[in-house]
Design an enzyme around this catalytic site. Sequence first.
Site, short mmCIF file in Angstrom:
data_model
loop_
_atom_site.label_atom_id
_atom_site.label_comp_id
_atom_site.label_asym_id
_atom_site.label_seq_id
_atom_site.Cartn_x
_atom_site.Cartn_y
_atom_site.Cartn_z
N CYS A 97 8.41 8.37 15.43
CA CYS A 97 9.43 7.07 15.66
C CYS A 97 10.69 7.42 14.97
O CYS A 97 10.67 8.64 14.51
CB CYS A 97 8.61 5.93 14.88
SG CYS A 97 8.31 6.62 13.18
N HIS A 138 3.38 10.87 6.65
CA HIS A 138 1.85 11.10 6.63
C HIS A 138 1.11 12.06 7.59
O HIS A 138 0.33 11.40 8.56
CB HIS A 138 0.91 9.67 6.28
CG HIS A 138 1.11 9.02 5.03
ND1 HIS A 138 1.01 7.66 4.87
CD2 HIS A 138 1.62 9.73 3.79
CE1 HIS A 138 1.23 7.29 3.55
NE2 HIS A 138 1.64 8.66 2.92
N CYS A 166 12.81 4.68 5.51
CA CYS A 166 12.97 4.24 7.05
C CYS A 166 13.56 3.16 6.63
O CYS A 166 13.43 2.17 5.76
CB CYS A 166 11.75 4.06 7.58
SG CYS A 166 12.13 3.24 9.23
N GLU A 169 3.86 2.49 0.70
CA GLU A 169 4.79 1.53 1.13
C GLU A 169 4.66 0.16 0.31
O GLU A 169 5.74 -0.29 -0.23
CB GLU A 169 4.90 1.48 2.69
CG GLU A 169 6.06 0.31 3.20
CD GLU A 169 5.94 -0.06 4.70
OE1 GLU A 169 5.36 0.86 5.38
OE2 GLU A 169 6.04 -1.24 4.91
N SER A 193 -2.80 8.34 7.39
CA SER A 193 -1.51 7.52 8.25
C SER A 193 -2.03 6.18 8.80
O SER A 193 -2.87 6.13 9.51
CB SER A 193 -1.09 8.38 9.48
OG SER A 193 -0.74 7.75 10.30
N SER A 194 -1.53 5.19 8.03
CA SER A 194 -1.79 3.89 8.53
C SER A 194 -2.02 3.56 9.78
O SER A 194 -3.03 3.20 10.50
CB SER A 194 -0.98 3.04 7.62
OG SER A 194 -1.30 1.66 7.83
N ASN A 195 -0.65 3.69 10.47
CA ASN A 195 -0.37 3.54 11.86
C ASN A 195 -1.42 4.06 12.74
O ASN A 195 -1.89 3.67 13.79
CB ASN A 195 0.95 3.55 12.05
CG ASN A 195 1.57 5.03 12.81
OD1 ASN A 195 1.09 5.28 13.71
ND2 ASN A 195 1.84 5.68 11.52
S1 SF4 Z 1 8.55 1.70 9.43
FE1 SF4 Z 1 7.38 3.61 9.57
S2 SF4 Z 1 6.56 3.64 11.65
FE2 SF4 Z 1 8.08 2.31 11.57
S3 SF4 Z 1 10.03 3.05 12.43
FE3 SF4 Z 1 9.84 3.34 10.27
S4 SF4 Z 1 8.96 5.25 9.68
FE4 SF4 Z 1 8.46 4.77 11.93
#
Ligand code: SF4
Length: 328
Positions: free
Chosen positions: A23, A52, A107, A137, A233-235
């Site tokens: 991302c 992660h 991010c 986070e 990695s949560s996602n």
């Molecule tokens: S919040 Fe996390 S998953 Fe979403 S764009 Fe940012 S780094 Fe990527």
Amino acid sequence: MTQAETTPRTGKRVLLASPRGYCAGVDRAVQTVEEALKLYGAPIYVRKEIVHNKHVVRTLEAKGAVFVEENAEVPEGATVIFSAHGVAPEVYEQAKARSLKAIDATCPLVTKVHQEAKRFAAEDYDILLIGHEGHEEVVGTAGEAPAHIQLVDGPDGVDKVTVRDPNKVVWLSQTTLSVDETLETVARLKSRLPLLQSPPSDDICYATSNRQHVVKEIAPDCDVVIVVGSRNSSNSVRLVEVALDAGARAGHLVDFAHEIDDAWLTGAGTVGVTSGASVPDELVQDVLAHLAGRGFTDVEEITTADERLTFSLPQELKRDMKAAAARA
Ligand code: SF4
């Protein structure tokens, strides 16, 4: 009808999810470490895993990044990068006290949630932060206003919530949760707190939502869905859950292609493949090559969103890069 459903089921095939993988926030965080290594030279210290993903961390280590758990492990005056997941204000204070040169690779979509937390705390709201206990986070966001924030770890955490004033409560969330599970948590919260306010805009980020959406599309047609991603990695973990909930007969998380067990493919006609937001696409290509070696040569990419978002590098790094370019 989805694109996946229009494809006749002949032989062994792969449905490849798109979007998948990196991302904008991960891309920026990894580039931040790479550019810092080029500019300042090794070693560059990174507090926590920058993102992660095992492969990303090992690759950066080989280039001279040193991953530490806390600022206390960084030599005084050295450069430290904060990971994409964000940090609590006290972490900046610690860095200042040790005269560290701190570069913040948080991010911007996580920073947005921090700003929301600060704003609602300043207005004296009780903030219900939906997220996974202990996730970096969540620790960072909660650190913005510990006296106002309580964690709600999924629908089962709702009963434990207590608020001072039911008229002044807002929910926020971790960016990488399951969209559906979060809706369920919010619905349960609202049944207890009808005046609960929602965040000004979605906290679950576009990348998390898009990767879950495409997996939901392909999962009903898949005998097995393979998600490339790390266990922390949560996602990525959410993608396996979403695939199973959406009808995949089986779902597995792997860091690398060689972790795929041939038994998972026995009798399978259609294999779904995707990857978490911290996974470079070369690892997905390795998985496709592995599957091709087992007869899954027919690959159809299913696309449900076009992602073009990019984030610029942290200001402090850009400033130094510009100064170095001017000196050259
Ligand atoms: S919040 Fe996390 S998953 Fe979403 S764009 Fe940012 S780094 Fe990527």
